[in-house]
Design an enzyme around this catalytic site. Structure first.
Site, PDB file in Angstrom:
ATOM      1  N   ASP A  29       0.864  -1.186   0.000  1.00 23.93           N
ATOM      2  CA  ASP A  29       0.000   0.000   0.000  1.00 23.93           C
ATOM      3  C   ASP A  29       0.892   1.225   0.000  1.00 23.93           C
ATOM      4  OD1 ASP A  29      -2.217   1.659   0.065  1.00 23.93           O
ATOM      5  OD2 ASP A  29      -2.450   1.549   2.229  1.00 23.93           O
ATOM      6  N   TYR A  33      -0.595   8.568  -2.706  1.00 19.66           N
ATOM      7  CA  TYR A  33      -0.449   8.395  -4.146  1.00 19.66           C
ATOM      8  C   TYR A  33      -1.520   9.161  -4.924  1.00 19.66           C
ATOM      9  CZ  TYR A  33       3.095   4.645  -4.142  1.00 19.66           C
ATOM     10  OH  TYR A  33       4.252   3.918  -4.024  1.00 19.66           O
ATOM     11  N   GLY A  34      -2.644   9.396  -4.283  1.00 19.04           N
ATOM     12  CA  GLY A  34      -3.790   9.958  -4.993  1.00 19.04           C
ATOM     13  C   GLY A  34      -3.558  11.324  -5.596  1.00 19.04           C
ATOM     14  N   CYS A  77      -4.228  -1.237  -2.222  1.00 17.22           N
ATOM     15  CA  CYS A  77      -4.340   0.207  -2.408  1.00 17.22           C
ATOM     16  C   CYS A  77      -5.228   0.426  -3.621  1.00 17.22           C
ATOM     17  CB  CYS A  77      -2.955   0.803  -2.634  1.00 17.22           C
ATOM     18  SG  CYS A  77      -2.939   2.549  -3.120  1.00 17.22           S
ATOM     19  N   ASN A  78      -6.333   1.111  -3.440  1.00 17.62           N
ATOM     20  CA  ASN A  78      -7.252   1.326  -4.551  1.00 17.62           C
ATOM     21  C   ASN A  78      -6.640   2.201  -5.637  1.00 17.62           C
ATOM     22  OD1 ASN A  78     -10.248   0.274  -3.980  1.00 17.62           O
ATOM     23  ND2 ASN A  78      -9.271   0.786  -2.050  1.00 17.62           N
ATOM     24  N   THR A  79      -5.848   3.199  -5.241  1.00 12.36           N
ATOM     25  CA  THR A  79      -5.223   4.066  -6.232  1.00 12.36           C
ATOM     26  C   THR A  79      -4.252   3.278  -7.104  1.00 12.36           C
ATOM     27  OG1 THR A  79      -5.430   5.990  -4.775  1.00 12.36           O
ATOM     28  CG2 THR A  79      -3.837   6.138  -6.564  1.00 12.36           C
ATOM     29  N   GLU A 108      -5.222   9.220   9.128  1.00 15.08           N
ATOM     30  CA  GLU A 108      -3.791   9.085   9.397  1.00 15.08           C
ATOM     31  C   GLU A 108      -3.319  10.031  10.495  1.00 15.08           C
ATOM     32  OE1 GLU A 108      -1.314   8.947   5.961  1.00 15.08           O
ATOM     33  OE2 GLU A 108      -2.098   6.959   5.427  1.00 15.08           O
ATOM     34  N   THR A 125      -8.819   1.708   1.257  1.00 15.69           N
ATOM     35  CA  THR A 125      -8.558   0.774   2.360  1.00 15.69           C
ATOM     36  C   THR A 125      -8.440   1.466   3.713  1.00 15.69           C
ATOM     37  OG1 THR A 125      -6.197   0.838   1.785  1.00 15.69           O
ATOM     38  CG2 THR A 125      -7.515  -0.974   0.893  1.00 15.69           C
TER      39      THR A 125
END
Length: 302
Positions: free
Chosen positions: A12, A44-45, A75-77, A178, A213
């Site tokens: 991730d 990352y987005g 990681c969805n991105t 976070e 996530t």
């Protein structure tokens, strides 16, 4: 000769993949795992497609170099922006090189089946949707990068006809989580904001996919909001899909259908954690996502 036994790698860009890791370990506790968080370069987005692809490929190659037979992009991105390119462009070359190179003093358990593969989290999530939705109206709550990729929309369109899909970017949810503020009263405003926005776009939504996530950590507040406000919309019962359980079940099924990977995996029940940021900071922050403390190791990705 030392036999090469392979691990399952979980990657991730940050911490959210820990929710996937924990669910997978509950489902498949016997295997050995290696988690890698590219926390130094997160999120990352906010990056371009090219940067996300390059960063993800670096992480995948590193995990392969550490004897991981399977890498899960938790990681969805990364799944949205990099998975397909890596599978189609890079994996054939990686596997070709792997077949030719056997480390000195080691032997491959089964050279013909010692392949590497990369899997994502989007497909296992959307496959669960048709059995859940009653209205056929689906909502996607995700990061701006995942929303702009339209990966969920495209996968749902492939899977079933007649689904109506509405997306909502939630750019402030990850920073809240976070920073440990996801259960604070201050988080209520942003939970209300994004849920209001998506249900105003389509009040008939009865299935919400948490397409990041990190988002399961907001599930208590999301569920409470739905209990308090859901009746104002046409859908009488909104179901929320969280990815960890679905990814774990999907991986278990994958290993049954692909014994060539399962046969490579060592079964010591271990889990090690790697991060590109300060290891102590990672270990401390990981406690938000895991039920037990961890000790991480710092690495560099280039």
């Amino acid at each position: 000769m030392q036999r090469i036994m392979a691990k399952i790698g979980i990657f991730d860009s940050g911490y959210g993949g820990l929710t996937i890791l924990e669910a997978i370990r509950r489902e498949l506790p016997q295997y050995d795992y290696l988690y890698l968080g590219d926390n130094a370069r997160a999120p990352y987005g906010t990056h371009s497609f090219d940067v996300i692809y390059r960063y993800t490929l670096q992480a995948v190659k590193y995990l392969f170099s550490q004897d991981c037979a399977l890498v899960i992009l938790a990681c969805n991105t990364a799944s949205a922006k990099a998975l397909r390119t890596i599978q189609q462009k890079d994996l054939p070359e990686i596997n070709h090189k792997f077949e030719k190179i056997v480390p000195k003093g080691k032997e491959i358990i089964n050279p013909k089946s010692s392949k590497r593969n990369v899997l994502g989290v989007i497909r296992p999530t959307v496959e669960a949707v048709p059995a859940i939705t009653k209205t056929g109206h689906i909502g996607i709550l995700a990061t701006p990068a995942t929303v702009s990729s339209e990966s969920y929309v495209l996968e749902l369109e492939k899977l079933a006809d007649g689904l109506s899909v509405t997306q909502q970017a939630c750019p402030l949810w990850v920073p809240l989580i976070e920073n440990g503020e996801h259960l604070s009263e201050g988080a209520d405003y942003f939970v209300d904001k994004y849920l209001q926005q998506i249900l105003e776009k389509d009040p008939r939504i009865d299935t919400l996919i948490l397409g990041c996530t990190h988002y399961p950590l907001l599930l208590p507040k999301i569920s409470q909001w739905i209990r308090n406000n859901g009746k104002r919309f046409a859908a009488s019962d909104i179901q929320v899909i969280s990815q960890g359980y679905l990814e774990a079940k999907s991986l278990a099924d994958y290993l049954v259908r692909h014994p060539e990977y399962a046969s490579q995996l060592s079964q010591g029940g271990s889990c090690h954690y790697l991060t590109t940021e300060n290891a102590d900071r990672f270990s401390q922050s990981a406690s938000l996502f895991l039920s037990s403390p961890v000790q991480a190791e710092h690495i560099d990705l280039e």
